[in-house]
Design a protein around this motif. Structure first.
Motif, short mmCIF file in Angstrom:
data_model
loop_
_atom_site.label_atom_id
_atom_site.label_comp_id
_atom_site.label_asym_id
_atom_site.label_seq_id
_atom_site.Cartn_x
_atom_site.Cartn_y
_atom_site.Cartn_z
N VAL A 123 0.87 -1.17 0.00
CA VAL A 123 0.00 0.00 0.00
C VAL A 123 0.91 1.23 0.00
CG1 VAL A 123 -1.87 1.24 1.14
CG2 VAL A 123 -1.70 -1.27 1.36
N ALA A 124 0.95 1.92 -1.16
CA ALA A 124 1.85 3.07 -1.27
C ALA A 124 1.22 4.29 -0.59
CB ALA A 124 2.15 3.37 -2.73
N PHE A 125 -0.06 4.51 -0.87
CA PHE A 125 -0.75 5.65 -0.26
C PHE A 125 -2.25 5.48 -0.43
CE2 PHE A 125 0.21 6.80 -4.62
CZ PHE A 125 -0.88 7.52 -5.08
N GLY A 133 -6.71 2.32 -1.23
CA GLY A 133 -5.25 2.29 -1.24
C GLY A 133 -4.72 2.16 -2.66
N TYR A 134 -3.63 2.86 -2.93
CA TYR A 134 -2.92 2.70 -4.20
C TYR A 134 -1.82 1.67 -3.95
CZ TYR A 134 -5.23 6.92 -5.93
OH TYR A 134 -6.15 7.84 -6.34
N LEU A 135 -1.98 0.48 -4.58
CA LEU A 135 -1.04 -0.62 -4.32
C LEU A 135 -0.02 -0.70 -5.45
CD1 LEU A 135 -3.55 -3.45 -3.26
CD2 LEU A 135 -2.81 -1.45 -1.99
N THR A 136 1.26 -0.71 -5.08
CA THR A 136 2.30 -0.89 -6.07
C THR A 136 2.82 -2.31 -5.98
OG1 THR A 136 3.89 -0.03 -4.48
CG2 THR A 136 3.06 1.51 -6.11
N GLY A 137 3.39 -2.79 -7.08
CA GLY A 137 3.92 -4.15 -7.10
C GLY A 137 3.92 -4.71 -8.52
N LEU A 138 2.92 -4.31 -9.33
CA LEU A 138 2.92 -4.76 -10.72
C LEU A 138 4.18 -4.22 -11.41
CD1 LEU A 138 -0.64 -4.27 -12.32
CD2 LEU A 138 0.61 -6.42 -11.95
N PRO A 139 4.84 -5.04 -12.22
CA PRO A 139 6.01 -4.53 -12.95
C PRO A 139 5.62 -3.35 -13.83
CG PRO A 139 5.78 -6.92 -13.21
CD PRO A 139 4.54 -6.44 -12.52
N ALA A 140 6.58 -2.44 -14.04
CA ALA A 140 6.29 -1.21 -14.77
C ALA A 140 5.73 -1.49 -16.16
CB ALA A 140 7.55 -0.35 -14.87
N ASP A 141 6.18 -2.59 -16.79
CA ASP A 141 5.71 -2.84 -18.16
C ASP A 141 4.29 -3.44 -18.18
OD1 ASP A 141 6.28 -5.32 -17.15
OD2 ASP A 141 7.58 -5.97 -18.80
N GLU A 164 0.33 2.17 -12.92
CA GLU A 164 1.14 1.16 -12.23
C GLU A 164 0.45 0.62 -10.97
OE1 GLU A 164 4.46 2.98 -9.92
OE2 GLU A 164 3.80 4.87 -10.81
N TYR A 165 -0.78 1.08 -10.72
CA TYR A 165 -1.42 0.78 -9.44
C TYR A 165 -2.55 -0.25 -9.55
CZ TYR A 165 0.90 5.10 -8.04
OH TYR A 165 1.83 6.07 -7.79
N THR A 166 -2.73 -0.97 -8.43
CA THR A 166 -3.93 -1.78 -8.22
C THR A 166 -4.69 -1.12 -7.07
OG1 THR A 166 -3.00 -3.88 -8.98
CG2 THR A 166 -4.78 -4.01 -7.37
N GLY A 167 -6.03 -1.15 -7.12
CA GLY A 167 -6.83 -0.59 -6.04
C GLY A 167 -8.12 -1.39 -5.86
#
Lengths: 213, 293
Positions: A123-125, A133-141, A164-167
């Motif tokens: 959870v980035a923010f 929540g803005y979730l990071t983790g997916l590769p940039a591509d 780049e986010y999952t929510g």
């Protein structure tokens, strides 16, 4: 531009400072350090510490200028975000945009599900809505565009991707993210402490669940 | 033994919400601050009836409100936008404590000037708090929904230790502007605009746009021109931030503003000037005045 984890400090009005770094990982490190610093009383009075994509906002400071000198000297690491608690989100992958996202990634629907559920997120923010929540983790591509036309109503519990986010939508609302699936978990409960299921720093895994509900 | 006191909402007006000093400390969970838009008027109303400053009041919008006292006599006060006040049809004081007998009807008429009125009741509006605040947040839907006709509002038990009604106090008329003057300090993303944009903003004349609400004071006028294009990554927003969306028209963020946003912030209006912004009607001329740091 490589400032090697240097923290840039921007004054914002009379009571806030916006701290800027170069990456989401550095934000995670900076946010963790600010929380630790506040816990030991090092920041003085501060009402809000708000992480975002490349910044952390300190709001409600009686005299922000007192902190500028100290914070401007900070450097933060950007490789290994600190370990937060891990939560599993049982997810039925039957979202209306699942096929579109799979096509965008150039994989089958099954592979898209494996790909999305095979990553550990952070959870980035939070923002957009309480508990979103803005979730990071997916590769940039694997970044995906938003829908050209937002849906007037996305159901609560919808698991979605954009950029780049999952929510996960905490409640029914309009939204332009691509819908992959849904969860029954309650993302926001004002009676719970804290009300948000996902708070910055937590780690998240999506676990494919059966279609019945 | 005191009877349970309450207010029955006969006429909610165009938009009436419950407000106090707002929610702090939950922005990282996506929770806006919220709270009374004209905080000095909210505080004054509470002082008049002997409430602590954090007691919840009713914030009306342009058209006033009509309520009836239930169960027990109440002490009320109306501040904010000046408006005619009547108790059972008889003229009553604005900006002073007014006794409302049980069963009596209090009517606050349409505002003569300004936008937001505050109705305080001794004991405070006692709806259940959410995250430490009773404020209605129109952006996210936290807190009680805007008032509806027929609704019953509980009134808290006055805490005599907290204060006595300020009988002799003169409440100043709020800053109802014929021209809204907002000071401004440079914002964190001033470099996203052409050099001299802050001066251009200060020289230009804007008007309050009709789309203004508790989230933001929107403006109509010359568009500000960006030097940097593309999207700004989402970042934390403060009360009073002047955000500039792609149409170039400055937007001043008010109490229900989102906790993060993706439009660059050119400047920041100090909180002390936002009470006047809360009372400026659509069409009011707006001037931004650079302030020294």
């Amino acid at each position: 531009m490589d400032r090697r984890g240097e923290v840039a400090v921007h004054p914002v009005g009379d009571h806030a400072l916006l701290l800027e770094v170069d990456s989401g990982a550095q934000v995670a490190a900076l946010y963790a350090r600010l929380l630790a610093e506040r816990a030991r009383g090092g920041l003085g009075e501060v009402a809000e510490i708000v992480p975002a994509a490349r910044t952390v906002l300190l709001d409600g400071l009686p005299r922000p200028t007192d902190l500028v000198g100290e914070l401007a000297g900070w450097r933060v690491a950007g490789d290994a975000p600190p370990e937060g608690p891990l939560i599993s989100i049982p997810t039925v992958y039957d979202g209306a945009d699942l096929a579109v996202v799979a096509a965008h990634w150039g994989v089958s629907v099954e592979e898209a599900v494996a790909l999305h559920s095979g990553v550990e997120y952070r959870v980035a923010f939070c923002g957009f809505a309480p508990g979103f929540g803005y979730l990071t983790g997916l590769p940039a591509d694997r970044a995906v565009p938003r829908r050209a036309t937002p849906r007037p109503s996305v159901p609560a519990g919808a698991v979605a991707v954009a950029g780049e986010y999952t929510g996960i939508y905490p409640r029914s609302s309009p939204g332009g993210w691509q819908l992959l699936g849904r969860t029954d978990l309650m993302l926001w409960d004002a009676e719970r402490e804290p009300p948000a299921l996902l708070t910055p720093g937590m780690r998240v895994r999506f676990v494919p669940a059966s279609v019945e509900r | 033994m005191t009877e349970l006191a309450g207010l029955s909402v006969l006429r909610p007006g165009p938009l009436t919400t419950v407000q106090d000093l707002g929610r702090r400390g939950a922005a990282h969970q996506g929770v806006p601050r919220s709270g009374a838009l004209d905080e000095p008027a909210h505080r004054a109303a509470n002082r008049l009836v002997g409430n602590p400053p954090g007691a919840a009041t009713l914030e009306t919008t342009l058209g006033g409100i009509t309520v009836r006292a239930l169960g027990a006599p109440l002490l009320v006060a109306v501040t904010g936008a000046p408006a005619p006040v009547r108790v059972d049809g008889h003229p009553a004081a604005w900006g002073e404590a007014v006794r409302l007998p049980a069963g009596a009807t209090l009517d606050v008429g349409a505002a003569d000037a300004g936008v937001r009125g505050y109705l305080a009741v001794r004991g405070g509006i006692a709806v259940p708090p959410v995250l430490g605040s009773r404020s209605t947040d129109l952006l996210t839907g936290l807190g009680p929904a805007p008032l509806r006709a027929g609704e019953l509002l509980p009134i808290g038990v006055p805490d005599d230790a907290a204060g006595r009604p300020a009988a002799a106090e003169l409440v100043p008329l709020p800053a109802v502007p014929t021209e809204l003057v907002l000071r401004l300090r440079p914002g964190p993303r001033a470099d996203w605009f052409l050099p001299g944009s802050l001066l251009a903003l200060a020289r230009a004349r804007y008007r309050v746009a009709p789309a203004s609400n508790r989230v933001a004071l929107r403006t109509e006028g010359p568009a500000l021109i960006r030097a940097r294009h593309g999207e700004l990554a989402s970042e934390g927003m403060v009360l009073g931030a002047i955000q500039v969306p792609p149409d170039g028209h400055p937007v001043v963020l008010l109490a229900d503003h989102p906790v993060t946003g993706g439009y660059p912030v050119l400047g920041v209006v100090p909180e002390a000037d936002l009470a006047a912004a809360a009372q400026a009607r659509p069409g009011t001329p707006v001037r931004f005045v650079p302030a020294r740091r």
